[in-house]
Design an enzyme around this catalytic site. Sequence first.
Site, PDB file in Angstrom:
ATOM      1  CE  LYS A 198      -4.434  -1.336   0.632  1.00  0.00           C
ATOM      2  NZ  LYS A 198      -5.586  -0.818  -0.144  1.00  0.00           N
ATOM      3  CE  LYS A 224     -10.164  -3.698  -3.225  1.00  0.00           C
ATOM      4  NZ  LYS A 224      -9.389  -2.748  -4.020  1.00  0.00           N
TER       5      LYS A 224
END
Length: 332
Positions: free
Chosen positions: A135, A241
């Site tokens: 991230k 997702k």
Amino acid sequence: MRHATLYRYQLPMDSGVILRNEKLTQREGFIVELTENGRTARGEIAPLPGFSRETLEDAGLQAQALLEQWVKGHAIEWDAQHPSVAFGLSMAHYELEQALPEQGNYYVAPLCTGDPDELLPVLNNLPGQKVAKVKVGLYEPIRDGMLVNLFLESMPDLTLRLDANRAWTPAKALKFAQYVAPSLRSRIAFLEEPCQSPSESIAFSIDTGIAIAWDETLQEAVRDADFALENLLGVKTIVIKPTLIGSVYRVEALIEKAKTLGLQAVISSSLESSLGLNQLARLAHKLLPNEVPGLDTIGLFRAQLETPWPNSSLPVVALQEQSIVWRSESSL
């Protein structure tokens, strides 16, 4: 005979989980349980705070209304529902149809958090294809660039997936790239959504040679009635997702379309519980057997739900211990 139950769960999260600058102390969602002809199947409905448009309450009300229709024998119009509801209900339906394989793709891209000195030995010991996720965008872009450069320089066979969640201005994105050696950039498999607009992200990719991927851009685009995947230009990868996209049938169609367009597709989690995460691993095995999914999120929890994730030592709480929101009385 049809029977349905809607559970509501709460699971404690690790103290460091932050979504869109908000700390997430617990994960809440629903588990739908369908029974028909002696078979039982489940699915998870869990809007992701800060990302899903629907609230948890919206999702629960819609799920209950749809279950009331389902037990009466009515078909569900999947694309007309909230994405999280469509996905959770359709997953239970999919499993009821015995379309979901028992085997799952549990070889996931590990999420790198913490001290690089501790992470490097872990990454070195990864079997086979060494793919990890980092991230970026939470700290200064210079720090992120130096960290990515360190990982790639230290491990010549490592490929990184990066996710910025649209955190950077174009200037900050370029500052990040300045600290990643040009010779190493090809081993960045993709950088998800570096900038706040798709056009800025595409310009960044052209300027730096760093491949980008659509995540939020895809989630926004699929909401349009005239959505066409071929209109999302400028990338070689889409990150799917399902909780934020819609039904499992829509996910299937999206992946098939991506293949025809020569796009890489990756199934990724939206912080589902271990129950939903296991189903995503099984779905990934069926639809993208040769692709490493992005499902390394169980470590962000402090407990699992009903179905344990392989090799996780976290305690498992039973579904029966969760509150029942609704249960059908009569069935066909």
